[in-house]
Design a protein around this motif. Structure first.
Motif, PDB file in Angstrom:
ATOM      1  N   PHE A  48      -2.135   4.955  -5.182  1.00  0.00           N
ATOM      2  CA  PHE A  48      -3.241   4.432  -5.702  1.00  0.00           C
ATOM      3  C   PHE A  48      -3.325   4.452  -7.204  1.00  0.00           C
ATOM      4  O   PHE A  48      -3.529   3.595  -8.122  1.00  0.00           O
ATOM      5  CB  PHE A  48      -4.268   5.009  -4.892  1.00  0.00           C
ATOM      6  N   LEU A  49      -2.996   5.734  -7.626  1.00  0.00           N
ATOM      7  CA  LEU A  49      -2.781   6.118  -9.017  1.00  0.00           C
ATOM      8  C   LEU A  49      -1.885   5.163  -9.865  1.00  0.00           C
ATOM      9  O   LEU A  49      -2.041   4.650 -11.043  1.00  0.00           O
ATOM     10  CB  LEU A  49      -2.663   7.487  -9.213  1.00  0.00           C
ATOM     11  N   ILE A  50      -0.724   5.057  -9.394  1.00  0.00           N
ATOM     12  CA  ILE A  50       0.262   4.341  -9.852  1.00  0.00           C
ATOM     13  C   ILE A  50      -0.142   2.765  -9.928  1.00  0.00           C
ATOM     14  O   ILE A  50      -0.105   2.140 -10.899  1.00  0.00           O
ATOM     15  CB  ILE A  50       1.629   4.262  -8.867  1.00  0.00           C
ATOM     16  N   PHE A  79       1.520  -7.387 -12.706  1.00  0.00           N
ATOM     17  CA  PHE A  79       0.676  -7.787 -11.500  1.00  0.00           C
ATOM     18  C   PHE A  79       1.160  -7.887 -10.391  1.00  0.00           C
ATOM     19  O   PHE A  79       0.627  -7.739  -9.325  1.00  0.00           O
ATOM     20  CB  PHE A  79      -0.142  -9.275 -12.071  1.00  0.00           C
ATOM     21  N   THR A  80       2.434  -8.223 -10.253  1.00  0.00           N
ATOM     22  CA  THR A  80       3.209  -8.195  -8.731  1.00  0.00           C
ATOM     23  C   THR A  80       3.102  -6.921  -8.222  1.00  0.00           C
ATOM     24  O   THR A  80       2.961  -6.622  -7.344  1.00  0.00           O
ATOM     25  CB  THR A  80       4.692  -8.844  -9.074  1.00  0.00           C
ATOM     26  N   MET A  81       3.830  -5.789  -9.109  1.00  0.00           N
ATOM     27  CA  MET A  81       3.727  -4.318  -8.520  1.00  0.00           C
ATOM     28  C   MET A  81       2.173  -3.855  -8.352  1.00  0.00           C
ATOM     29  O   MET A  81       2.047  -2.966  -7.493  1.00  0.00           O
ATOM     30  CB  MET A  81       4.573  -3.751  -9.482  1.00  0.00           C
ATOM     31  N   HIS A  82       1.439  -4.165  -9.206  1.00  0.00           N
ATOM     32  CA  HIS A  82       0.138  -3.805  -9.106  1.00  0.00           C
ATOM     33  C   HIS A  82      -0.468  -4.395  -7.710  1.00  0.00           C
ATOM     34  O   HIS A  82      -0.832  -3.503  -7.060  1.00  0.00           O
ATOM     35  CB  HIS A  82      -0.964  -4.313 -10.205  1.00  0.00           C
ATOM     36  N   GLY A  83      -0.389  -5.603  -7.258  1.00  0.00           N
ATOM     37  CA  GLY A  83      -1.038  -6.119  -6.091  1.00  0.00           C
ATOM     38  C   GLY A  83      -0.087  -5.533  -4.875  1.00  0.00           C
ATOM     39  O   GLY A  83      -0.884  -5.096  -3.933  1.00  0.00           O
ATOM     40  N   THR A  84       1.059  -5.513  -5.173  1.00  0.00           N
ATOM     41  CA  THR A  84       1.918  -4.977  -3.951  1.00  0.00           C
ATOM     42  C   THR A  84       1.450  -3.415  -3.562  1.00  0.00           C
ATOM     43  O   THR A  84       1.599  -3.039  -2.494  1.00  0.00           O
ATOM     44  CB  THR A  84       3.523  -5.112  -4.034  1.00  0.00           C
ATOM     45  N   VAL A  85       1.614  -2.819  -4.616  1.00  0.00           N
ATOM     46  CA  VAL A  85       1.487  -1.194  -4.619  1.00  0.00           C
ATOM     47  C   VAL A  85      -0.111  -1.049  -4.036  1.00  0.00           C
ATOM     48  O   VAL A  85      -0.101  -0.143  -3.103  1.00  0.00           O
ATOM     49  CB  VAL A  85       1.714  -0.275  -6.001  1.00  0.00           C
ATOM     50  N   MET A  86      -0.824  -1.585  -4.629  1.00  0.00           N
ATOM     51  CA  MET A  86      -2.261  -1.367  -4.113  1.00  0.00           C
ATOM     52  C   MET A  86      -2.264  -1.667  -2.792  1.00  0.00           C
ATOM     53  O   MET A  86      -3.244  -1.262  -1.906  1.00  0.00           O
ATOM     54  CB  MET A  86      -3.252  -2.178  -4.914  1.00  0.00           C
ATOM     55  N   LEU A  87      -1.770  -2.973  -2.150  1.00  0.00           N
ATOM     56  CA  LEU A  87      -2.005  -3.284  -0.851  1.00  0.00           C
ATOM     57  C   LEU A  87      -1.039  -2.495   0.071  1.00  0.00           C
ATOM     58  O   LEU A  87      -1.473  -1.888   1.155  1.00  0.00           O
ATOM     59  CB  LEU A  87      -1.781  -4.758  -0.720  1.00  0.00           C
ATOM     60  N   PHE A  88       0.333  -2.500   0.003  1.00  0.00           N
ATOM     61  CA  PHE A  88       1.046  -2.001   1.148  1.00  0.00           C
ATOM     62  C   PHE A  88       1.232  -0.446   0.843  1.00  0.00           C
ATOM     63  O   PHE A  88       1.626   0.315   2.001  1.00  0.00           O
ATOM     64  CB  PHE A  88       2.407  -2.671   0.681  1.00  0.00           C
ATOM     65  N   LEU A  89       1.046   0.048  -0.348  1.00  0.00           N
ATOM     66  CA  LEU A  89       1.319   1.606  -0.407  1.00  0.00           C
ATOM     67  C   LEU A  89      -0.130   2.232  -0.328  1.00  0.00           C
ATOM     68  O   LEU A  89       0.069   3.804  -0.509  1.00  0.00           O
ATOM     69  CB  LEU A  89       2.234   1.690  -1.669  1.00  0.00           C
ATOM     70  N   TRP A  90      -1.202   1.678  -0.999  1.00  0.00           N
ATOM     71  CA  TRP A  90      -2.391   2.540  -0.831  1.00  0.00           C
ATOM     72  C   TRP A  90      -3.304   1.949   0.108  1.00  0.00           C
ATOM     73  O   TRP A  90      -3.526   2.779   1.191  1.00  0.00           O
ATOM     74  CB  TRP A  90      -3.132   2.296  -2.293  1.00  0.00           C
ATOM     75  N   THR A  91      -3.721   0.732   0.202  1.00  0.00           N
ATOM     76  CA  THR A  91      -4.718   0.225   1.461  1.00  0.00           C
ATOM     77  C   THR A  91      -4.340   0.436   2.583  1.00  0.00           C
ATOM     78  O   THR A  91      -4.911   1.207   3.377  1.00  0.00           O
ATOM     79  CB  THR A  91      -5.077  -1.310   0.798  1.00  0.00           C
ATOM     80  N   PHE A  92      -3.286  -0.167   3.044  1.00  0.00           N
ATOM     81  CA  PHE A  92      -2.926  -0.002   4.384  1.00  0.00           C
ATOM     82  C   PHE A  92      -2.553   1.428   4.756  1.00  0.00           C
ATOM     83  O   PHE A  92      -2.881   1.873   5.926  1.00  0.00           O
ATOM     84  CB  PHE A  92      -1.529  -0.962   4.711  1.00  0.00           C
TER      85      PHE A  92
END
Ligand code: HEM
Ligand SMILES: [Cu+2]
Length: 560
Positions: A48-50, A79-92
């Motif tokens: 999430f921090l990343i 923005f690609t990495m922001h969205g991907t990291v936030m969804l697949f590595l933080w939220t889920f």
């Protein structure tokens, strides 16, 4: 109920006197659902921090109309990495972590149905996280095609190398799909087969219903995303032509594979948060949850409806008119079971003896944000409006109110509410309240301006824009920086309290639930004897006990 012989972790490890002096367990291959739950939460918070750092860089670029901070290809990667990291590595993963910790305790089980599968599913997260981050270090850098990876943009491979950013992105997403499917099998089996005696369906806490509803979506939806990612990977690496228009493939077909899962996926995100709201509001309003059974069942109705709305993401992809009408109707329909929940929470709070401590404030803030996002969601479901604002900041504003406003604030409510149970320590209420007010102001300053920007036509995914959009972008960027800073008191509070906070009793909030009948933190086995449940949840204001055998649940091992 529990005639399924479960493979509970055989070696009885030392009970957790106080989490801090037992930190080594969190770095090993533990099969204890509580350890795995905390491993998910801490690992995902790191990502999430990343993802947040990427967001700060994006807002740093967008504070001026010119593209004067980043090269455009770097901005695309951000923005690609922001969205991907936030969804697949933080939220889920964070929601799987919270569910992993709470579900067995809430249904009166000693662990998840498949503890080793549980551990494997967790360790795939740092693996696919590393693969995704590795894409920063290959020639050409990370994927630039957004978190949707729509072909034909995602089929471009300027370096010509087999190993490239897009390929690693697809590999990471495919592995995350496998990890989530493992988790879904585990949760559904645990909830259906591991409930304690007397824990009938309509005695199960709503949080458990929402986890069941979310994990059923994972089971039927994820195979579509994983299949789409694998087919795109084959197009990119060995030149098949599933989605490549130059070879007769159909790029819009990928959009169907992607959104058939990724729309229901937004309910995989928000359903457990609905569960958190349903657990927190009765405790701090001292009132039973209004309409418990309807709220519980509406979760499964949302699961069903969530699978028939995905084309609302494709109203501007050449979708025929009749199909747009049909999906506009189904999308609007889904606001009914969602609305039922909102009314039930308002009725629960109404007239209650409210205790506005940090978990309650974050839950109230999250509910407010969700209602606002719901209203813009219904606007977006209307084809005429969607055609106008598709691919603009109005959409970016809408989903950030859901995934930051409702989801992140809902997660914070959960972290503060169950922190004493997880760590055996109390958190600092002062730092908690500071965190809340900074988050509330930062979130609205950051994401509200995106709505007028979108209505005025500012497209998303651009590093530079018409100066007429400057005013709102400056506000949004300042809000983003405040939101970034708001995380500091939270980190200080969590680490400081975990190490030296005041010792927490079994039930600091006088809450009703099986997890509050055992020590904080619970012993490895959770319950010495399985609880015998004799009453429905949320019996605030009533005197009937929840279980018939409270004294048998635990034999406290006095620390030497
Ligand atoms: C401080 C917090 C955040 C800020 C300032 C922020 C800012 C932004 C901005 C400005 C964009 C649009 C980029 C563009 O189109 O050029 C964006 C896209 C996005 N954000 Fe965030 N965001 C934040 C938090 C989050 C969170 C918590 C999540 C998910 C849980 C998230 C998920 C996404 C997704 C999925 C996209 C779309 C990326 C794409 O277009 O492919 N964001 N964010
Ligand atoms: Cu959708």
């Amino acid at each position: 109920m529990t005639n399924l012989s479960v493979e509970v972790s055989s070696q009885i490890e030392q009970p957790l006197p106080g989490a801090p002096d037992n930190w080594k367990r969190f770095f090993g291959f533990s099969t204890d659902h509580k350890v795995i739950g905390i491993q998910y939460l801490v690992t995902s918070f790191f990502f999430f921090l990343i993802g947040g750092i990427f967001a700060m860089i994006i807002r740093g670029e967008l504070i001026t109309p010119e593209a004067d901070l980043l090269d455009r290809t770097v901005y695309n990667a951000m923005f690609t990495m922001h969205g991907t990291v936030m969804l697949f590595l933080w939220t889920f993963p964070s929601l799987v972590g919270l569910s992993n910790y709470l579900v067995p305790l809430m249904i009166g089980a000693k662990d998840m149905a498949f503890p080793r599968l549980n551990a494997v599913a967790f360790w795939l997260v740092p693996l696919f996280g590393t693969i995704l981050m590795a894409s920063f270090f290959v020639p050409g850098g990370p994927s630039q095609s957004g978190w949707w990876a729509y072909p034909p943009v995602s089929l471009q491979n300027p370096t010509g190398n087999l190993i490239n950013g897009q390929m690693l992105w697809l590999l990471a997403v495919a592995i995350s799909g496998v990890s989530s499917i493992m988790g879904a099998v585990n949760f559904v089996t645990t909830i259906v087969r591991m409930r304690a005696p007397g824990m009938t369906w309509f005695r199960m806490p709503v949080f458990v219903w929402t986890v069941l509803a979310a994990q059923i979506i994972q089971l039927f939806g994820l195979p579509a995303l994983t299949a789409g990612a694998v087919m795109l990977l084959l197009d990119l690496t060995i030149g098949t032509s599933f989605f490549d228009p130059a070879k007769g493939g159909d790029p819009v077909l990928f959009q169907h594979f992607f959104w058939f899962y990724s729309h229901p996926a937004v309910y995989v995100i928000i359903l457990p948060i609905f569960g958190v709201f349903s657990e927190v509001f009765p405790v701090y309003a001292r009132k039973p949850l209004f309409g418990y059974k309807v709220v519980a069942v509406s979760s499964l109705i949302i699961t069903g409806l969530s699978s028939i709305v995905w084309v609302h993401h494709m109203f501007a992809s050449g979708t025929p008119g009749w199909m747009r009408m049909a999906f506009m109707a189904t999308t609007m329909l889904i606001s009914v079971p969602t609305g039922i929940k909102v009314f039930a929470w308002v009725a629960t709070i109404w007239g209650g003896k409210l205790r506005l401590n940090t978990p309650m404030l974050f839950a109230l803030g999250g509910l407010f944000m969700f209602v606002f996002a719901g209203i813009t969601g219904i606007m977006l479901a209307a084809v005429p409006i969607d055609i106008h604002v598709n691919n603009t900041y109005f959409v970016v504003g809408h989903f950030h109110y859901v995934i930051y406003g409702a989801t992140v604030m809902g997660l914070y409510a959960a972290f503060y509410h169950w922190f004493p149970k997880m760590t055996g320590r109390m958190y600092s209420e002062g730092l908690g309240k500071l965190h809340f007010y900074l988050t509330l102001i930062g979130t609205n300053l950051n994401f509200f301006p995106m709505h007028p920007l979108g209505l005025q036509g500012m497209p998303r995914r651009v590093a530079s824009y018409d100066p007429e959009f400057a005013f709102w972008n400056v506000i949004a960027s300042l809000g983003a920086f405040l939101l970034g800073m708001s995380t500091l008191p939270f980190i200080l509070n969590m680490i400081g309290s975990w190490v030296q906070g005041e010792k927490a009793p079994k039930n600091p909030w006088r809450a009703i639930g099986l997890e509050w009948l055992v020590s904080s933190p619970p012993t490895v086995e959770n319950f010495e004897a399985l609880p015998i449940v004799i009453a429905p949840p949320y019996g605030y204001g009533k005197s009937d006990p929840l279980v018939a055998n409270p004294e048998a649940l635990e034999v406290i091992h006095e620390p030497n």
